[in-house]
Design a protein around this motif. Structure first.
Motif, PDB file in Angstrom:
ATOM      1  N   PHE A  68       0.987  -1.067  -0.460  1.00 28.54           N
ATOM      2  CA  PHE A  68      -0.666   0.023   0.215  1.00 28.54           C
ATOM      3  C   PHE A  68       1.197   1.693   0.282  1.00 28.54           C
ATOM      4  O   PHE A  68       1.469   1.986   1.279  1.00 28.54           O
ATOM      5  N   GLN A  81       2.440   4.621   0.420  1.00 32.84           N
ATOM      6  CA  GLN A  81       1.998   5.343   1.147  1.00 32.84           C
ATOM      7  C   GLN A  81       3.254   6.227   2.047  1.00 32.84           C
ATOM      8  O   GLN A  81       4.379   5.370   2.007  1.00 32.84           O
ATOM      9  N   GLN A 133       1.248   2.329  11.761  1.00 39.44           N
ATOM     10  CA  GLN A 133       0.008   1.898  10.154  1.00 39.44           C
ATOM     11  C   GLN A 133       0.984   0.798   9.640  1.00 39.44           C
ATOM     12  O   GLN A 133       0.540   0.190   9.166  1.00 39.44           O
ATOM     13  N   ARG A 156      -0.165  -1.711  11.366  1.00 36.27           N
ATOM     14  CA  ARG A 156      -1.541  -2.155  10.326  1.00 36.27           C
ATOM     15  C   ARG A 156      -1.133  -2.544   8.955  1.00 36.27           C
ATOM     16  O   ARG A 156      -1.766  -4.051   9.067  1.00 36.27           O
ATOM     17  N   VAL A 157      -0.758  -2.404   8.656  1.00 40.10           N
ATOM     18  CA  VAL A 157       0.321  -2.421   6.882  1.00 40.10           C
ATOM     19  C   VAL A 157       0.666  -4.224   7.037  1.00 40.10           C
ATOM     20  O   VAL A 157       0.039  -5.103   6.007  1.00 40.10           O
ATOM     21  N   ARG A 210      -2.076  -7.065   7.316  1.00 35.28           N
ATOM     22  CA  ARG A 210      -2.211  -7.667   6.487  1.00 35.28           C
ATOM     23  C   ARG A 210      -1.640  -8.978   5.945  1.00 35.28           C
ATOM     24  O   ARG A 210      -2.787 -10.239   5.003  1.00 35.28           O
ATOM     25  N   GLU A 224     -10.755   2.616   8.591  1.00 36.57           N
ATOM     26  CA  GLU A 224      -9.629   1.835   8.787  1.00 36.57           C
ATOM     27  C   GLU A 224      -8.680   1.689   7.733  1.00 36.57           C
ATOM     28  O   GLU A 224      -7.735   1.437   7.354  1.00 36.57           O
ATOM     29  N   GLY A 225      -9.737   1.363   6.916  1.00 36.87           N
ATOM     30  CA  GLY A 225      -9.066   0.483   5.030  1.00 36.87           C
ATOM     31  C   GLY A 225      -9.020   1.602   4.557  1.00 36.87           C
ATOM     32  O   GLY A 225      -7.878   1.684   3.870  1.00 36.87           O
ATOM     33  N   THR A 228      -8.201   4.466   4.860  1.00 37.21           N
ATOM     34  CA  THR A 228      -6.558   4.946   5.615  1.00 37.21           C
ATOM     35  C   THR A 228      -5.786   4.417   5.422  1.00 37.21           C
ATOM     36  O   THR A 228      -3.929   5.162   5.879  1.00 37.21           O
ATOM     37  N   THR A 229      -5.248   2.925   5.778  1.00 35.72           N
ATOM     38  CA  THR A 229      -4.804   2.113   5.517  1.00 35.72           C
ATOM     39  C   THR A 229      -4.029   1.272   4.508  1.00 35.72           C
ATOM     40  O   THR A 229      -2.682   2.122   4.356  1.00 35.72           O
TER      41      THR A 229
END
Lengths: 457, 457
Positions: A102, A104, A224, A227-228, A231, B44-45, B47-48
């Motif tokens: 993702f 960023q 963040q 969180r990534v 996944r 959350e989805g 932004t992540t």
């Protein structure tokens, strides 16, 4: 707990010959300091007219020049800048981004002594470690070409004690990761705020370990990245960090004195540090401390010559390894210090006082504790060790006093871009000045001898 | 004030035929939504898995793809991405420093549509204006070669209304400064926090006015620059800003529907915007709004087919000029909208509801106001105008409802790097979902006709 409280109460009630000094005069000085403006003026001056002042840079030199001029103008004696050489590290570019899955940007800052990436950066897969223990447990060479990420979360506490526990990630994590072959390391900032402000701070690599790029992510960015990672796909990060070791430069300690009437009675050393990390303007850390100790010393000076010399130390290069404190100790270890204390934990209210006094000077501590009671300051049972810049002096056997500040919000700002003047609460800062004034009024004039304590170094 | 309160009280007591709908069913849906997890999951989805998503960029496209997939998976009908072309501006490098008298960096960010400096930057003397009125009063050409600095301070308010008053500096200040010959303009961020996080946001230059570099300083930096200026010496600043207009790109609106059982009863439009400024991950602004309206619509869908179609609009390109809202209105102005509402003010608690309903639909509003009372939401007297993306629809004569959120901390995060997921309070967010669910349950099923209101455009 009840037993301890009763013991403390008995000491207050019966243990202290308060009449050994004019405690009404002390109280008057203390209470006048609750209207102090000088501590804030000094803090405002250093942060505005100098700004960030990384150790060894010309900005730190400007801060010393500023301080010498200001302390001289205030009427202090023997004001001087005592230079010492400093191996100096400076920040370069710093950028990072998740490349996949993702894409960023991530906000981070290089740790002091971090190695550099090539100018165009490096890219690698993240290997996640919840704690430093997990990183330490990783097999040798298992990180080859990877970017280690250690993310454990400190909690805000009143006494700031979690900095010791969690700060270890910053202090040794990069060396551990480098030894295991990592291409770079990212850590969750050692801090407690949720702003996109990473926390700088020094790290060290052992001899023979080649420094790798090492940086702290802002807390929102660390979470963040977690969180990534959750996944479950491989996460690749690009990192550009171009700090440099620029070799030996000059740092220095600024010293100013209120000469005592009885030189043989010794020196009371009160310290702060003048250098700051480069991201903020070093208001909490530690222009405020310099403002507080200078303002208190000035109040004692203006009240009439004290018995003991009060020496004010604005130490250099604290942030990068307490080099000012070490240089001071080397140069002045034979000076007749009898007491040392430092203000280096922001400008919020003092809530506790701890002592490290020889038995014969116990009445001095008792009087100080009594004089601090109206300020909401309780007596603690820890052995005072001083701030970093006076710790060598105290460890050598000099008595110490710690005026403990509220630290609940300290690690919201510490070493971040957010350490700016607006964070200073002038009312709380004045309470600090009042406490330091009361302490100095008693300690610098106490008729008792203040002898040595057991050395710890 | 007493008169108004009595009138409102009378309306609640006597004015409302609550029996026109099954208000127990509405209450059950509302209260179930207080355990909602979907709004947070969507927030959350986005932004992540997407992160920042500036209008017109590939990141915004990824956000649309993500949303189409997610809304489809949730069971919405007619899910689609309606593209439109967008003249796109992207950020470049941004750095600034006071050069003299006190060299130090300043933290800032370019405003949307800002002009660029040469790659190596410009340097100029600061001309200080306390307010936009002072800048407007400056003589023509008086700023030639200078850098204007406008620093007036907004205050945090519950309704966020100061954004209108103070935001004018950002919206027109750069154009005014450019017309007077300024080389660049710096403004105090339109925000209320004291972090080193500048607030982005759009500006515009009139035809024939050449865009100058225009940037917002973080609040601590704006106040630092004011302090430096108060020393009375000329202040020179160096500025590097290299944003670019990259021409036409594609933006788009994502639309999803819950088809109604009676198409002739019209469409209830609920909106948010999907694009964000590029510094944060757009959690408060406005992934949260998308989460809230989608979660509420999904709850109505799952409760059985509503009478009216509910159309969910995730608008594109709101931040850069409401281009998504305009494109939607152009494409859908003939659709049978009967009501429009938008969530675009964070995720904190809703405290007030305002209506813009025709007289015949007053009972619908009364029922909604009654259903919201257990959530701590009072009835306001303002005329609902909608969020930006539905304002054209409402202005054309469609009824509107504003569910007003607490804005006290909104401008701490708005358009800053700090607009990240950790700022979302899931408990407050659930109260939003409950309010939107209650509103939709009533509005989409109301047996009354909801006719037009007076057009205002």
């Amino acid at each position: 707990m009840i037993r301890i409280l009763l013991a403390a109460s008995a000491a207050l009630a019966f243990g202290t010959p308060l009449s050994a000094q004019d405690m009404n005069a002390v109280a008057a000085l203390r209470d006048a300091a609750l209207s102090d403006t000088l501590a804030y003026e000094i803090t405002e001056g250093i942060t505005t007219e100098v700004g960030p002042r990384l150790a060894g840079t010309e900005a730190e030199q400007r801060a010393r020049d500023w301080s010498v001029a200001r302390l001289t103008a205030l009427g202090f004696q023997n004001v001087r800048d005592e230079p010492f050489p400093l191996k100096t590290w400076v920040r370069g570019e710093e950028r990072a981004a998740i490349v996949s899955p993702f894409p960023q940007p991530l906000v981070l800052t290089a740790l002091g002594n971090s190695g550099a990436t090539p100018p165009r950066g490096i890219e690698g897969e993240i290997v996640y470690f919840p704690t430093i223990a997990d990183l330490q447990a990783a097999p040798a060479a298992s990180l080859k070409g990877k970017i280690a990420f250690v993310s454990h979360a400190m909690t805000a506490t009143q006494d700031g004690s979690q900095y010791t526990t969690y700060g270890v990630v910053r202090r040794i994590g990069p060396n551990v990761a480098a030894e295991k072959g990592a291409a770079a390391i990212l850590i969750r900032s050692i801090g407690t705020d949720y702003h996109r402000n990473p926390h700088a701070g020094g790290t060290n690599f052992e001899d023979g370990v080649r420094p790798i790029p090492a940086a702290a992510l802002a807390l929102p960015d660390a979470e963040q990245l977690e969180r990534v990672l959750r996944r479950g796909k491989p996460v690749r990060v690009k990192l550009v960090l171009t700090p440099k070791q620029i070799g030996a430069r000059t740092s220095g300690n600024v010293i100013a004195e209120v000469p005592g009437s009885e030189p043989a009675a010794g020196i009371v050393l009160v310290a702060c540090h003048l250098d700051s990390w480069d991201l903020g303007t070093g208001a909490f850390d530690d222009a405020a401390g310099c403002g507080i100790v200078a303002a208190a010393a000035k109040r004692i000076m203006d009240a009439g010559q004290p018995r003991r010399t009060i020496r004010v130390l604005f130490a250099g290069s604290e942030e990068v390894g307490v080099f000012g404190g070490k240089a001071y100790f080397e140069a002045h270890r034979r000076d007749p210090h009898v007491l040392a204390a430092e203000s280096d934990f922001g400008a919020d209210r003092i809530w506790r006082v701890d002592f490290n006094l020889p038995a014969a000077a116990k009445p001095v501590g008792d009087r100080i504790a009594t004089a601090l009671l109206p300020l909401g300051i309780g007596r603690g049972t820890a052995i005072a060790g001083g701030g970093a810049d006076v710790s060598a002096v105290i460890a050598s056997g000099v008595a110490g006093i710690d005026l403990q500040q509220h630290g609940t919000r300290y690690f919201d700002y510490h070493h971040t871009p957010d350490d700016t003047l607006d964070k200073i609460d002038p009312v709380q800062m004045r309470q600090n000045v009042a406490a330091w004034t009361a302490m100095l009024a008693i300690a610098a004039n106490a008729p008792e001898e203040i002898g040595a304590v057991p050395a710890r170094n």
